[in-house]
Design a protein around this motif. Structure first.
Motif, PDB file in Angstrom:
ATOM      1  N   THR A   1      -1.330   4.451   8.315  1.00  0.00           N
ATOM      2  CA  THR A   1      -0.705   4.481   9.845  1.00  0.00           C
ATOM      3  C   THR A   1      -2.022   3.558  10.732  1.00  0.00           C
ATOM      4  O   THR A   1      -1.419   3.053  11.480  1.00  0.00           O
ATOM      5  N   ALA A   2      -3.130   3.849  10.290  1.00  0.00           N
ATOM      6  CA  ALA A   2      -4.143   3.293  11.037  1.00  0.00           C
ATOM      7  C   ALA A   2      -4.308   1.493  10.556  1.00  0.00           C
ATOM      8  O   ALA A   2      -4.478   1.113  11.729  1.00  0.00           O
ATOM      9  N   LEU A   3      -3.889   1.441   9.567  1.00  0.00           N
ATOM     10  CA  LEU A   3      -3.780   0.033   9.246  1.00  0.00           C
ATOM     11  C   LEU A   3      -2.645  -0.802  10.089  1.00  0.00           C
ATOM     12  O   LEU A   3      -2.853  -1.926  10.532  1.00  0.00           O
TER      13      LEU A   3
ATOM     14  N   ARG B   1      -2.015  12.553   1.376  1.00  0.00           N
ATOM     15  CA  ARG B   1      -1.765  12.774   2.959  1.00  0.00           C
ATOM     16  C   ARG B   1      -2.721  11.866   3.649  1.00  0.00           C
ATOM     17  O   ARG B   1      -2.537  11.339   4.585  1.00  0.00           O
ATOM     18  N   GLU B   2      -3.929  11.865   2.942  1.00  0.00           N
ATOM     19  CA  GLU B   2      -5.043  11.049   3.880  1.00  0.00           C
ATOM     20  C   GLU B   2      -4.793   9.339   3.505  1.00  0.00           C
ATOM     21  O   GLU B   2      -4.843   8.543   4.296  1.00  0.00           O
ATOM     22  N   HIS B   3      -4.264   9.008   2.390  1.00  0.00           N
ATOM     23  CA  HIS B   3      -3.461   7.688   2.185  1.00  0.00           C
ATOM     24  C   HIS B   3      -2.751   7.453   3.291  1.00  0.00           C
ATOM     25  O   HIS B   3      -2.807   6.394   3.693  1.00  0.00           O
ATOM     26  N   ARG B   4      -1.789   8.106   3.527  1.00  0.00           N
ATOM     27  CA  ARG B   4      -0.666   7.993   4.482  1.00  0.00           C
ATOM     28  C   ARG B   4      -1.417   7.689   6.007  1.00  0.00           C
ATOM     29  O   ARG B   4      -0.880   6.907   6.781  1.00  0.00           O
TER      30      ARG B   4
ATOM     31  N   LEU C   1       0.994  -1.258  -0.130  1.00  0.00           N
ATOM     32  CA  LEU C   1      -0.151  -0.069   0.001  1.00  0.00           C
ATOM     33  C   LEU C   1       0.726   1.175   0.101  1.00  0.00           C
ATOM     34  O   LEU C   1       0.297   2.274  -0.704  1.00  0.00           O
ATOM     35  N   THR C   2       1.957   1.284   0.760  1.00  0.00           N
ATOM     36  CA  THR C   2       2.655   2.345   1.085  1.00  0.00           C
ATOM     37  C   THR C   2       3.372   2.692  -0.549  1.00  0.00           C
ATOM     38  O   THR C   2       3.574   3.756  -1.080  1.00  0.00           O
TER      39      THR C   2
END
Length: 227
Positions: free
Chosen positions: A189-191, A182-185, A113-114
Motif C-alpha cells: 500500500t505504501a509503495l 499483513r505487514e507485506h500488504r 509483489l502482490t
C-alpha cells in the motif's frame, strides 16, 4: 562442439541439490546453529557421494552459514548476540538506503509483489515454514531489486543468508506467520501511494519484531539497534 563434460554437469547438479536440501534443513530448524552436519548421513539421504556434500558445505562456509573445525567437521555457524546485533544494524542502514532509492513503482511491479505475497498466504495456510521463508525472501528482494542498487542489494543478501538459521524462529508461531503477510500488504500500500518514508517505517517495524522474537526465543540480550 564444446560444452560441460557430463561428469562435471552431474557433479554441479548434485552440489546444487545438496545446497538446496541444507537450506531447507536450516529453514525448518532440522539443523540449528552449533549443530554438526553428518556428511555420511546427508550423502545417504540424498543418494550422492560425499564429494558433492563436501563441496556444498564449502560453498555454505564461504557464505558464513557453516563453519569447519579441524577434527570435528562442519557445523552450522553460531552467531553471538553481538554479531546478530551487528547484522541487524547493517541491514537497517542498507535496507533504508535501498528503499529510499526506489522509484514510483509501475502497476505491473505492484502486481508482482502482490502475487508473491499471496503465494505466501497459501504457504501459511499449509504451515509450510520452509516455503514461507523462501517466499518472504523473494518478496523482499524483488522489492529491493526495483531500486537498481545491485551492489547494495548483494550485501543485504549476504546478511540475510548469514542470519537465516535465526530468522525462522518467529515463523513457528501462527500469529507470526499471519503478521508477515499483513505487514507485506501494508508495504505494498505504501509503495502504491509512493510513501517512501512510510515504507521505511514499516520495514523497520517489520524487522524489529523479528529481532524481538529472536531475543525472546533464544534468551539473548536486547538485539534491537538504537533508533
Amino acid at each position: 562442439m564444446g560444452g560441460v563434460a557430463p561428469d562435471t554437469a552431474r557433479r554441479v547438479t548434485s552440489v546444487a541439490r545438496v545446497i538446496d536440501e541444507l537450506r531447507v534443513m536450516l529453514r525448518t530448524r532440522e539443523l540449528v546453529p552449533g549443530q554438526q552436519v553428518r556428511q555420511e548421513s546427508l550423502a545417504a539421504r540424498l543418494g550422492v557421494s560425499r564429494i558433492p556434500v563436501r563441496e556444498a558445505l564449502k560453498s555454505l562456509e564461504a557464505e558464513g552459514v557453516m563453519r569447519h573445525e579441524p577434527h570435528v567437521g562442519y557445523t552450522v555457524a553460531r552467531l553471538s548476540a553481538d554479531e546478530l546485533a551487528q547484522v541487524y544494524l547493517m541491514r537497517r542502514a542498507l535496507e533504508t538506503e535501498v528503499l529510499r532509492a526506489l522509484p514510483r513503482l509501475r502497476p505491473d511491479q505492484i502486481a508482482e509483489l502482490t502475487s508473491l505475497n499471496e503465494a505466501i498466504v497459501a504457504d501459511v495456510d499449509r504451515t509450510d515454514v520452509a516455503a514461507i521463508v523462501a517466499g518472504n525472501r523473494a518478496f523482499h528482494f524483488t522489492m529491493f531489486g526495483f531500486s537498481g542498487l545491485d551492489l547494495v542489494v548483494g550485501e543485504i543478501d549476504r546478511l540475510w543468508t548469514r542470519s537465516e538459521p535465526y530468522r525462522t524462529v518467529h515463523l513457528y508461531d501462527a500469529a507470526g506467520r499471519k503478521r508477515v503477510v499483513r505487514e507485506h500488504r501494508r508495504m505494498i500500500t505504501a509503495l502504491r501511494r509512493g510513501d517512501t518514508e512510510g515504507l521505511v517505517e514499516l520495514m523497520n517495524a517489520h524487522r524489529d519484531i523479528t529481532v524481538t522474537d529472536l531475543h525472546a526465543a533464544l534468551g539473548l540480550p536486547n538485539l534491537a539497534p538504537p533508533s
